[in-house]
Scaffold this motif. Sequence first.
Motif, PDB file in Angstrom:
ATOM      1  N   GLN A  84      -2.088  20.358   5.961  1.00 59.11           N
ATOM      2  CA  GLN A  84      -1.271  19.871   4.834  1.00 59.11           C
ATOM      3  C   GLN A  84      -1.676  20.134   3.353  1.00 59.11           C
ATOM      4  OE1 GLN A  84       0.746  17.825   5.683  1.00 59.11           O
ATOM      5  NE2 GLN A  84       0.016  16.593   7.724  1.00 59.11           N
ATOM      6  N   VAL A 139       0.837  -1.042  -0.257  1.00 61.75           N
ATOM      7  CA  VAL A 139      -0.010  -0.118  -0.031  1.00 61.75           C
ATOM      8  C   VAL A 139       0.761   1.140   0.191  1.00 61.75           C
ATOM      9  CG1 VAL A 139      -1.990   1.279   1.363  1.00 61.75           C
ATOM     10  CG2 VAL A 139      -2.069  -1.182   1.016  1.00 61.75           C
ATOM     11  N   ASN A 140       0.866   1.764  -1.213  1.00 63.57           N
ATOM     12  CA  ASN A 140       1.983   2.843  -1.372  1.00 63.57           C
ATOM     13  C   ASN A 140       1.511   4.341  -1.158  1.00 63.57           C
ATOM     14  OD1 ASN A 140       3.891   1.179  -1.915  1.00 63.57           O
ATOM     15  ND2 ASN A 140       3.524   1.180  -4.108  1.00 63.57           N
ATOM     16  N   THR A 141       0.172   4.595  -0.947  1.00 65.78           N
ATOM     17  CA  THR A 141      -0.528   5.740  -0.818  1.00 65.78           C
ATOM     18  C   THR A 141       0.278   6.431   0.253  1.00 65.78           C
ATOM     19  OG1 THR A 141      -2.495   4.984  -1.485  1.00 65.78           O
ATOM     20  CG2 THR A 141      -2.452   7.095  -0.484  1.00 65.78           C
ATOM     21  N   LYS A 142       0.844   7.832   0.009  1.00 66.90           N
ATOM     22  CA  LYS A 142       1.272   8.691   0.994  1.00 66.90           C
ATOM     23  C   LYS A 142       0.060   9.491   1.620  1.00 66.90           C
ATOM     24  CE  LYS A 142       4.464  12.551   1.447  1.00 66.90           C
ATOM     25  NZ  LYS A 142       5.580  13.310   0.588  1.00 66.90           N
ATOM     26  N   ILE A 143      -0.006   9.394   2.859  1.00 65.49           N
ATOM     27  CA  ILE A 143      -1.202   9.938   3.777  1.00 65.49           C
ATOM     28  C   ILE A 143      -0.417  11.139   4.366  1.00 65.49           C
ATOM     29  CG2 ILE A 143      -2.583   9.835   5.659  1.00 65.49           C
ATOM     30  CD1 ILE A 143      -3.478   7.727   3.439  1.00 65.49           C
ATOM     31  N   LEU A 144      -1.085  12.101   4.045  1.00 71.63           N
ATOM     32  CA  LEU A 144      -0.913  13.427   4.653  1.00 71.63           C
ATOM     33  C   LEU A 144      -2.143  14.006   5.532  1.00 71.63           C
ATOM     34  CD1 LEU A 144      -0.056  13.782   1.333  1.00 71.63           C
ATOM     35  CD2 LEU A 144       1.558  15.454   2.458  1.00 71.63           C
ATOM     36  N   PHE A 145      -1.836  13.837   6.892  1.00 71.74           N
ATOM     37  CA  PHE A 145      -3.319  14.059   7.610  1.00 71.74           C
ATOM     38  C   PHE A 145      -3.112  15.029   8.624  1.00 71.74           C
ATOM     39  CE2 PHE A 145      -5.939  12.873  11.165  1.00 71.74           C
ATOM     40  CZ  PHE A 145      -6.682  11.800  10.523  1.00 71.74           C
ATOM     41  N   GLY A 146      -3.979  15.847   8.791  1.00 70.79           N
ATOM     42  CA  GLY A 146      -4.208  16.826   9.625  1.00 70.79           C
ATOM     43  C   GLY A 146      -4.699  18.095   9.099  1.00 70.79           C
ATOM     44  N   ASP A 153      -0.858  16.602  13.266  1.00 72.55           N
ATOM     45  CA  ASP A 153      -0.660  16.310  12.046  1.00 72.55           C
ATOM     46  C   ASP A 153       0.605  15.191  11.832  1.00 72.55           C
ATOM     47  OD1 ASP A 153      -2.677  18.243  11.834  1.00 72.55           O
ATOM     48  OD2 ASP A 153      -1.489  19.443  10.379  1.00 72.55           O
ATOM     49  N   PHE A 154       0.259  14.540  10.861  1.00 69.56           N
ATOM     50  CA  PHE A 154       1.425  13.432  10.355  1.00 69.56           C
ATOM     51  C   PHE A 154       1.388  13.152   8.869  1.00 69.56           C
ATOM     52  CE2 PHE A 154      -2.164  10.946  11.624  1.00 69.56           C
ATOM     53  CZ  PHE A 154      -2.447   9.974  10.572  1.00 69.56           C
ATOM     54  N   ILE A 155       2.404  12.529   8.417  1.00 59.74           N
ATOM     55  CA  ILE A 155       2.682  12.121   7.289  1.00 59.74           C
ATOM     56  C   ILE A 155       2.901  10.696   7.505  1.00 59.74           C
ATOM     57  CG2 ILE A 155       3.844  11.943   5.091  1.00 59.74           C
ATOM     58  CD1 ILE A 155       4.054  15.033   5.050  1.00 59.74           C
ATOM     59  N   PHE A 156       2.122   9.759   6.651  1.00 57.86           N
ATOM     60  CA  PHE A 156       2.424   8.355   6.774  1.00 57.86           C
ATOM     61  C   PHE A 156       2.807   7.609   5.386  1.00 57.86           C
ATOM     62  CE2 PHE A 156       1.079   3.909   6.485  1.00 57.86           C
ATOM     63  CZ  PHE A 156       2.016   3.226   7.719  1.00 57.86           C
ATOM     64  N   ASN A 157       3.783   7.154   5.104  1.00 57.46           N
ATOM     65  CA  ASN A 157       4.200   6.863   3.860  1.00 57.46           C
ATOM     66  C   ASN A 157       5.289   5.681   3.945  1.00 57.46           C
ATOM     67  OD1 ASN A 157       4.727   7.202   1.080  1.00 57.46           O
ATOM     68  ND2 ASN A 157       6.241   8.555   1.225  1.00 57.46           N
ATOM     69  N   VAL A 158       4.629   4.579   4.039  1.00 48.84           N
ATOM     70  CA  VAL A 158       5.437   3.154   3.996  1.00 48.84           C
ATOM     71  C   VAL A 158       5.160   2.213   2.763  1.00 48.84           C
ATOM     72  CG1 VAL A 158       5.698   1.120   5.516  1.00 48.84           C
ATOM     73  CG2 VAL A 158       5.192   3.129   6.476  1.00 48.84           C
ATOM     74  N   ASN A 159       6.144   2.530   1.883  1.00 50.40           N
ATOM     75  CA  ASN A 159       6.245   1.765   0.638  1.00 50.40           C
ATOM     76  C   ASN A 159       6.690   0.638   0.331  1.00 50.40           C
ATOM     77  OD1 ASN A 159       5.123   4.101  -0.530  1.00 50.40           O
ATOM     78  ND2 ASN A 159       6.815   4.925  -1.070  1.00 50.40           N
ATOM     79  N   LEU A 201       2.901   3.395  11.907  1.00 47.36           N
ATOM     80  CA  LEU A 201       1.427   3.144  12.164  1.00 47.36           C
ATOM     81  C   LEU A 201       1.103   3.740  13.545  1.00 47.36           C
ATOM     82  CD1 LEU A 201      -1.544   3.165  11.109  1.00 47.36           C
ATOM     83  CD2 LEU A 201      -1.559   0.548  11.671  1.00 47.36           C
ATOM     84  N   MET A 225      -4.920  14.407  17.953  1.00 43.68           N
ATOM     85  CA  MET A 225      -4.287  14.036  17.222  1.00 43.68           C
ATOM     86  C   MET A 225      -3.203  14.975  16.363  1.00 43.68           C
ATOM     87  SD  MET A 225      -4.922  10.728  14.235  1.00 43.68           S
ATOM     88  CE  MET A 225      -6.329   9.974  15.562  1.00 43.68           C
ATOM     89  N   TYR A 252     -12.641  17.495  17.139  1.00 44.25           N
ATOM     90  CA  TYR A 252     -11.516  17.067  16.131  1.00 44.25           C
ATOM     91  C   TYR A 252     -10.988  15.698  16.450  1.00 44.25           C
ATOM     92  CZ  TYR A 252      -7.163  17.255  13.435  1.00 44.25           C
ATOM     93  OH  TYR A 252      -6.216  17.283  12.557  1.00 44.25           O
ATOM     94  N   THR A 303       1.527   7.387  14.548  1.00 41.75           N
ATOM     95  CA  THR A 303       0.905   8.516  13.669  1.00 41.75           C
ATOM     96  C   THR A 303      -0.097   9.419  14.684  1.00 41.75           C
ATOM     97  OG1 THR A 303      -0.864   6.834  13.130  1.00 41.75           O
ATOM     98  CG2 THR A 303       0.702   7.319  11.517  1.00 41.75           C
TER      99      THR A 303
END
Lengths: 390, 390
Positions: free
Chosen positions: A18, A8-15, B3-9, B255, B1, A238, B258
């Motif tokens: 972003q 699962v390669n999707t880069k998540i930019l959360f918050g 802000d974060f970036i999750f990107n595990v390829n 994960l 929570m 939130y 995050t």
Amino acid sequence: MKDFIFNVNTKILFGRDQMKNLASEIKKYGSRVLLAYGGGSIKRSGLYDEVVKIFEDNDIFYKELAGIEPNPRVDSAREGVKIVRENDLDFILAVGGGSVIDLSKLVAGAVYLDCDPWDIVIKKAKIEKALPIGTILTLAATGSEMDAGGVITNLETNQKLGFGSAYTLPKFSIMNPETTYSVNVKHTAAGIADIMSHTMENYFTLGDGAYMQNRLAEGILKTCIHYGPIAMEEAENYEARANIMWASSWAINGLLSTGKSTGWSVHAMEHELSAYYDITHGIGLAILTPRFLNHILNEETVDMIRDFGINVFNMAVTDDKMKDAKKAIGYLHAFFEQDMCIPMTLGEVGIDDEKLEVMAEAATRHAGGTIKGVVELTKDDVLEIYKASL
Amino acid sequence: MKDFIFNVNTKILFGRDQMKNLASEIKKYGSRVLLAYGGGSIKRSGLYDEVVKIFEDNDIFYKELAGIEPNPRVDSAREGVKIVRENDLDFILAVGGGSVIDLSKLVAGAVYLDCDPWDIVIKKAKIEKALPIGTILTLAATGSEMDAGGVITNLETNQKLGFGSAYTLPKFSIMNPETTYSVNVKHTAAGIADIMSHTMENYFTLGDGAYMQNRLAEGILKTCIHYGPIAMEEAENYEARANIMWASSWAINGLLSTGKSTGWSVHAMEHELSAYYDITHGIGLAILTPRFLNHILNEETVDMIRDFGINVFNMAVTDDKMKDAKKAIGYLHAFFEQDMCIPMTLGEVGIDDEKLEVMAEAATRHAGGTIKGVVELTKDDVLEIYKASL
């Protein structure tokens, strides 16, 4: 545990903060964007203006595919393909919920095929390449922001069917929980039911030894049960919106099903409801799930359902396993009905017994004769489950 | 929570029958491979021969970097860089446990820098590019197969320090639980303690509202507690080995952290033990963790630790929260000592009070003066925790 591949390669930019990364993320892949969205809520919220300003400030060319439907229709995909080809676009930005993202995935794959997009859905054609997709998620529900699949409706043929391709996994998804503040209670509830259903479709399997995956699934269910009522009461909480949004991705991105054989039985049955009636997917899932569990409850499944009650609802147990399992199902029903205020009969959402037979036949036909989940369902089984849901 | 970036390829190929994909996965990235491994266990198990045969059958050129140490030393990285440069290699295949993978990551980044590899570890140089890495994991413990970091030891300076770069995330990892059948009880226990420690470093934080992440962490801890004793008793129990192996990746791939601020306090303290003494990392973590929790137990942390007991050990509770929290810590200690047969004092692993002061000073110095975890630890705090562990 069965052999599996997880990728699962999707880069998540959360918050909250972003959007500043939107332009640079897009520019990794392209500069001529199809901006796909739905019925206009992103215009009311100001998100549309924000995106367009970022495009203008960063010299990103764009064309719009607007008005994508809640149960997205193949016609919109045809239109999207046309716009991409006419304008030589090289990226799709889907701004919205699962419908917009699902539809964008179909467009992304269909652009490179010399066929009607519907051929992909009915497996007459196969995606071998796709335009890169990014998403800005505005509804926590389908998990389409971090998975490779989609569900498309064809009103001419009364079909609502899933498709998937590794090529259509989003490259990135921007997830700001604040964008879901404006989601009303009905759709908040439907979204949570959808997340829980995805989790349960992955969870209710037998004998695969995927213990860790099941404990993670329980964690996601507990998250929905904990924050669902809070999000219903306080639209702008939130923490609740953030937990639910992040749960939506992990319910269906593939982690929970690693090492398992999953059947997605309730989805197979619900898709017919949405194909024949204009009902909200998550509501249909909530209505069907307790009836499905009741229907498959037997000596073989009793421990599985009882454990669900113990581990998810902290249910006290007795020596009567069957009674305990029924109690667990009752808790789930009560959560949907009381905490989430979901109408828990088909009658309440405008479905009577007229088309049950047709839908039961279609549900099993689309699944290849029977629905092969944790317990195999024939057309008669599906009909019984529909009837129990009336 | 937060802000974060999750990107595990990292692409995970999990199960008994994944070696068939090795050649095609490598060839996506290169054809001249540095084959990195440790002390020869892969020769005894036959895995080395299997890999070499795949290389030969697929015209993959390779050179070996053998003998990488359990606490991998920067000297091996220097050697690896030399071999890569002399032979114009374009890919690294790390076959082994976390040490081999960690070392390979340092080589992968150092190849492109005109400096000593140690400069990367002490942050005098920064990885901006790296050779692609693939792994074949043979030990469930560090999670290095699916994360971007590593830990390297410098015996000249008595330093054991972590480094990390998004560029060194493995492209793929082949994880066959059967390769861990030969791991003896001591290292099985140490691996499980390592996985649990990673999970707890991510879990024990305050006030971040990362509810879902904590429920997932509890799921991983429960998995270790459930299967740890089984793997100790039955080395070839596939289900136990598979669950533990998959848990190792998710404990530390990002994960669980995050949306959180995590401090990795116990690791900061343990790294000094390993830097000054030849002890197994996981054993050191197991010894320190209950003492750490006891040390930080106060009015502010009591609910966090008590919830850990309730949610992970199904602990019955009383009205005395402090007593409950102590009981939770006791359960953890007992699990390590009784179920995992881990020697739970520093004395038992050959560490007396001689260097405690030096190590406490080093642990806090390396962390920038104090260790900033869920509770900030000064040198005196660390010294007390070390003393309580004697």
